[in-house]
Enzyme design. Structure first.
Site: not given
Length: 488
Positions: A154, A332
């Protein structure tokens, strides 16, 4: 502004179709698809995350192991003919070798307690097995997805068993990457042994320690979590395979559970055991909750370590600047020369995700009803993602960050010499009251602790240098002394 969306198909489109039948009637299936009608309906019903189960190859391999173990067991018990069993086994071997994973197309988030995943596996395995038998795709009269591939099974015992097996594979990788990280921290601990620095509590100067002790602590923290993860892994060795729908074993041979567990262990190489009560095991997802909690623990502690690394490396001139993290990319688009702690940052974000996943697992486990928890698909996805991302995070942190960390040794020594906190090391020699007076005077005047001790004649220069210049005395337990004898 208009946007154009070009979704990438999950599988290669087919211009021809074949007809398949299920409970709801006939449906067209792409002629060259290895999946079938149940999978087609699941694709239509669950357009949720856009993430197919093929993204989790461990789960596909685990399903293949379960189905092969089932075929061999049913053969041994006289329920499945040898040619069919061999064809199913060959198809499962193909899946474990990485073939046909693109045919696992149902969304990982799905209703039905994993039924769509189980049916997707049944159909792909059946159609591949048909090819091994010399038949065309979809000719289920020769070998059927449900009657043969899913025999004695199942979804309710196949799916959780496959998830547990897949988690075993993932946990092994995570433990391996945690060991890499633990080793990286341990190596830095040895490298930084003897480098004095100030320890801090509540972001204030506390007492001296060595940088080696600080990094050694990180290694111990990782090692402790490896042990907890191994304990959690042991809990998911217990499976409910053979319990079928609700654990009663309906439609399975009395010897099926024992036989299939033995085969699954032999095929996968994972030590497994049949749960003592299959009804309980079918509805209880406590082992998943336990595992998720351990993964959260790992995430929380990793994030704390990364917070410390970012703090200790803050600067380079206006922060703590005690260590230097390796520069891995420009930091940056506006500030020239800036380098950010991007590796600890990405690990922090993985930790946030894992903590959120743990809440998802908690809610899904709590929502189970009666004999089944229908929400195991979201539990599975949460656990798979947490394990995979933590594995990647540990490896990335070890290789791209920890291994390249350097120490600012001179700055560390100077910070110890300039700290008020070193006065704590003088308490056994001066007494708490005298040491407090020295600390207050140092704070008020800005003079150094050593300078004030000498100015007040509390210790000789030789004795003071012996105390404050010896890392072993400053950073480890030692016998208490009678300060009245030291001060005269």
């Amino acid at each position: 502004m208009t946007t154009v969306d070009h979704p990438r198909p999950l599988v290669k489109p087919s211009t021809t179709t074949r007809e398949e039948h299920d409970l709801l009637g006939n449906r067209s299936v792409p002629a060259d698809a290895y999946y079938g009608v149940h999978t087609v309906r699941a694709q239509e019903n669950f357009p949720i995350s856009g993430v197919p189960i093929s993204v989790y190859p461990d789960l596909i391999a685990a399903l293949a192991f379960v189905k092969q173990a089932g075929a061999f067991s049913n053969r041994d018990l006289g329920l499945l003919a040898e040619p069919k069993a061999s064809a199913i086994a060959a198809a499962c071997g193909d899946l474990r070798d990485g073939l046909l994973h693109d045919q696992f197309v149902v969304d990982v988030i799905q209703g039905g307690a994993g039924t769509s995943t189980n049916m997707n596996a049944n159909e792909v395995i059946a159609n591949r097995a048909l090819e091994h038998l010399g038949h065309a795709l979809g000719q289920y009269q020769h070998l059927h997805p449900v009657e043969d591939v899913n025999m004695s099974q199942s979804t309710n015992d196949v799916y959780p068993t496959a998830v547990k097996l897949a988690l075993q594979f993932g946990i092994d990788r995570l433990l391996s990457q945690m060991e890499v990280l633990r080793g990286a921290f341990a190596a830095k601990s040895r490298e930084f042994d003897g480098m004095l620095k100030m320890g801090r509590t509540q972001m204030q100067d506390a007492v001296p320690m060595t940088l080696g002790q600080e990094f050694g602590t990180f290694a111990v923290m990782v090692g402790e979590d490896q042990e907890r993860l191994e304990e959690a892994r042991d809990l998911i060795r217990s499976i409910n395979l053979g319990g079928t729908a609700i654990g009663t074993g309906l439609n399975a041979h009395p010897d099926y559970a024992r036989t299939v567990c033995r085969y699954l262990g032999e095929l996968s190489g994972v030590r497994l055991e049949t749960a003592p009560d299959l009804v309980e095991a079918t509805q209880d997802v406590g082992s998943f909750v336990q595992l998720s909690g351990v993964l959260k623990r790992i995430a929380v502690k990793l994030s704390k370590m990364c917070n410390d690394l970012r703090l200790l490396s803050s600067g380079p001139r206006a922060g703590l600047a005690e260590i230097n993290l390796p520069a891995v990319q420009a930091g940056s688009s506006i500030m020239p020369g800036k380098v950010n702690p991007v590796i600890p940052e990405v690990v922090n974000q993985v930790a946030f995700e894992v903590i959120g996943n743990d809440l998802t697992v908690t809610m899904a486990a709590e929502a189970g009803q009666l004999q089944l928890n229908a929400f195991e698909p979201i539990i599975a996805r949460s656990l798979f993602d947490s394990i995979d991302h933590l594995s990647a995070a540990c490896g990335t942190l070890a290789v791209r960050c920890v291994g390249g960390i350097t120490a600012n040794a001179e700055f560390l020594r100077a910070s110890v010499a300039n700290s008020i906190g070193v006065v704590t090391a003088l308490v056994p020699y001066l007494g708490y009251t005298a040491a407090t007076d020295i600390a207050q005077e140092a704070l008020t005047t800005g003079r150094g602790v050593a300078d004030l001790v000498l100015a007040h004649g509390l210790l000789t220069r030789e004795k003071l240098e012996d105390i404050l210049g010896n890392p072993a005395l400053l950073t480890s337990p030692r016998a208490m002394v009678d300060h009245t004898r030291e001060t005269g």
